[in-house]
Design a protein around this motif. Structure first.
Motif, mmCIF file in Angstrom:
data_model
loop_
_atom_site.group_PDB
_atom_site.id
_atom_site.type_symbol
_atom_site.label_atom_id
_atom_site.label_comp_id
_atom_site.label_asym_id
_atom_site.label_seq_id
_atom_site.Cartn_x
_atom_site.Cartn_y
_atom_site.Cartn_z
ATOM 1 N N UNK A 261 4.200 78.551 43.280
ATOM 2 C CA UNK A 261 5.231 80.140 43.415
ATOM 3 C C UNK A 261 5.919 79.588 42.258
ATOM 4 N N UNK A 262 6.317 78.553 42.446
ATOM 5 C CA UNK A 262 7.306 78.206 41.075
ATOM 6 C C UNK A 262 7.349 78.205 39.736
ATOM 7 N N UNK A 263 5.816 77.359 39.725
ATOM 8 C CA UNK A 263 5.537 77.965 38.368
ATOM 9 C C UNK A 263 5.241 79.279 37.559
ATOM 10 N N UNK A 264 4.446 79.787 38.746
ATOM 11 C CA UNK A 264 4.172 81.424 37.679
ATOM 12 C C UNK A 264 5.391 81.571 37.758
ATOM 13 N N UNK A 265 6.536 82.238 38.729
ATOM 14 C CA UNK A 265 7.653 82.179 38.074
ATOM 15 C C UNK A 265 8.364 81.546 36.830
ATOM 16 N N UNK A 266 8.217 80.957 36.654
ATOM 17 C CA UNK A 266 8.687 79.915 35.334
ATOM 18 C C UNK A 266 7.625 80.593 34.235
ATOM 19 N N UNK B 147 9.785 74.996 26.493
ATOM 20 C CA UNK B 147 10.086 74.488 27.191
ATOM 21 C C UNK B 147 9.532 74.764 29.473
ATOM 22 N N UNK B 148 9.300 76.203 28.972
ATOM 23 C CA UNK B 148 8.870 77.029 30.363
ATOM 24 C C UNK B 148 7.537 77.064 30.584
ATOM 25 N N UNK C 42 18.874 68.458 36.520
ATOM 26 C CA UNK C 42 19.128 67.561 35.282
ATOM 27 C C UNK C 42 17.941 67.376 33.929
ATOM 28 N N UNK C 43 17.326 67.381 34.290
ATOM 29 C CA UNK C 43 15.849 67.744 33.517
ATOM 30 C C UNK C 43 15.914 69.404 32.631
ATOM 31 N N UNK C 44 16.218 70.087 33.633
ATOM 32 C CA UNK C 44 16.480 70.972 33.267
ATOM 33 C C UNK C 44 17.875 71.450 32.388
ATOM 34 N N UNK C 45 18.949 71.391 32.766
ATOM 35 C CA UNK C 45 20.047 71.489 31.661
ATOM 36 C C UNK C 45 20.024 70.701 30.834
ATOM 37 N N UNK C 46 19.707 70.150 30.604
ATOM 38 C CA UNK C 46 19.530 68.700 29.011
ATOM 39 C C UNK C 46 19.109 69.165 27.951
ATOM 40 N N UNK C 47 17.562 70.111 28.817
ATOM 41 C CA UNK C 47 16.260 70.744 27.714
ATOM 42 C C UNK C 47 17.348 72.319 27.372
ATOM 43 N N UNK C 48 18.275 72.795 28.200
ATOM 44 C CA UNK C 48 19.191 73.815 27.953
ATOM 45 C C UNK C 48 19.799 73.712 26.740
ATOM 46 N N UNK C 49 20.682 72.378 27.320
ATOM 47 C CA UNK C 49 21.618 71.821 26.314
ATOM 48 C C UNK C 49 20.579 71.905 24.990
ATOM 49 N N UNK C 50 19.748 71.527 24.866
ATOM 50 C CA UNK C 50 18.322 70.952 23.287
ATOM 51 C C UNK C 50 18.170 72.510 23.346
ATOM 52 N N UNK C 51 18.045 73.460 23.523
ATOM 53 C CA UNK C 51 17.994 75.019 23.280
ATOM 54 C C UNK C 51 19.304 75.641 23.246
#
Length: 371
Positions: A39-44, A85-86, A103-112
């Motif tokens: 479900x989490x994967x589908x939501x992404x 990323x998504x 942590x990984x999520x925030x890091x890639x948001x900063x990259x974006x």
């Protein structure tokens, strides 16, 4: 210039993407905790499609590409970056539930954010002409490199899962996740194309839009089909962690040559087990076999690889094929389905496939040739 084809193609793609986004966000699964990761994967995926739908909507209703080209390029580059990323996170999470961390999520948001800011600086601050073109070229290379980096991570995770299944289970579990590999390579080609097609002449832009339609149809169809096998695959993955599997693989790869006594002991016990046709037991795992032989899965896996140079699954499949060939000759009255089941294959189609790969013909034709 007549943009009718472009508008129709964009409108068609937008409707489909909104439909698929809604399906992903409202996906229905059996009421079991094991489906939480699915479900989490589908939501992404749903969020990624909504972002791309917003991109398409702005292009369709605001004619951004034809009125404000720089803004359109900036929006496309930024949207593709976060979508990469998504998409990769959604697929990787299906095989590695520990991949998505805060942590990984925030890091890639900063990259974006950094990528979007630099892209905006190139389009706004740099003078138009050769200097700006070079800047855009570099940002496009960054986008493509980022997409390839994420795809490599997904492919490595996929190969890790395949190795885990093949070294642990006699059934071809990896067949259930093969679509991820096919989709990843398609996504790489499509992602690279999107990055390049952004700069297409206006008359050819509709090709970029139309190319997304089969891409997302295949994605949605694959997700829905995978739901049928997800519980079986996830239950296997739940038994292992990355650390545990990497330790097993490292032990197997670094295992020194065993003493002749060790090999002789394993060989002796395996000979008895093979002679009793133990491999015809469906759903066999290397842990079960190791328990029967009085050893552990690491040593047994190392022995099989060093002796037969194949994975556990391939070794068992070879034994079952030889057994099936004997049954084809000794029991002419048996159907192919019965022989497949008696040999230990859970799937007749898989039995037919690997039999033809090895013998070059179907079991029925092989039986006639032997007669």
């Amino acid at each position: 210039m007549d943009y009718t084809i472009y508008e129709y193609s964009l409108g068609t793609a937008l409707v489909l993407m909104l439909f698929f986004a809604a399906c992903f966000l409202m996906v229905k699964t059996p009421d079991k905790p094991i489906f939480g990761n699915y479900i989490r994967s589908c939501h992404l995926m749903g969020v990624a499609l909504l972002l791309l739908s917003a991109n398409y909507s702005v292009h369709l209703f605001c004619n951004l590409r034809f009125l404000y080209l720089d803004a359109a390029i900036l929006m496309n580059l930024s949207t593709y970056f976060i979508s990469y990323w998504l998409f990769s996170s959604a697929l990787t999470a299906l095989l590695d539930r520990f991949y998505l961390t805060r942590r990984r999520f925030l890091r890639h948001i900063l990259y974006w954010l950094l990528f979007s800011a630099l892209s905006g600086a190139v389009l706004i601050a740099l003078p138009q002409g050769a200097v700006q073109h070079v800047g855009l070229f570099l940002m496009t290379l960054w986008l493509l490199a980022y997409g390839i980096y994420l795809s490599r991570k997904l492919i490595l995770t996929y190969r890790w899962a395949v190795r885990l299944f093949d070294d642990t289970y006699s059934e071809h579990i990896a067949a259930y996740i093969r679509w991820m590999s096919a989709f990843t390579w398609w996504a790489i080609i499509y992602g690279v194309s999107c990055g390049l097609l952004t700069f297409l002449p206006d008359r050819y832009v509709f090709l970029w839009v139309l190319s997304s339609i089969p891409f997302y149809i295949y994605l949605y169809r694959s997700y829905m089909n995978y739901l049928l096998f997800y519980e079986q695959v996830e239950s296997i993955l739940e038994k292992e962690t990355h650390e545990g599997v990497e330790e097993v693989c490292r032990n197997v790869e670094e295992m020194p040559n065993e003493t002749p006594a060790y090999h002789a002991n394993i060989e002796k016990k395996l000979t008895v087990w093979v002679g009793m046709d133990g491999y015809t037991s469906p759903g066999l795992t290397i842990e079960e076999l190791a328990g029967k032989l009085g050893t552990n899965r690491t040593y047994l896996s190392a022995y099989i690889k060093s002796t037969y140079h194949v994975s556990f699954r391939e070794w068992i499949a070879g034994l079952r094929l030889e057994y099936a060939k004997r049954m084809l000759i000794e029991h002419q009255e048996w159907t192919i389905a019965r022989i497949s089941e008696t040999s230990g294959f859970l799937s007749q189609s898989y039995f037919m496939k690997i039999f033809k790969e090895k013998e070059g013909c179907s079991p029925a034709r092989w039986r006639k040739a032997q007669a």
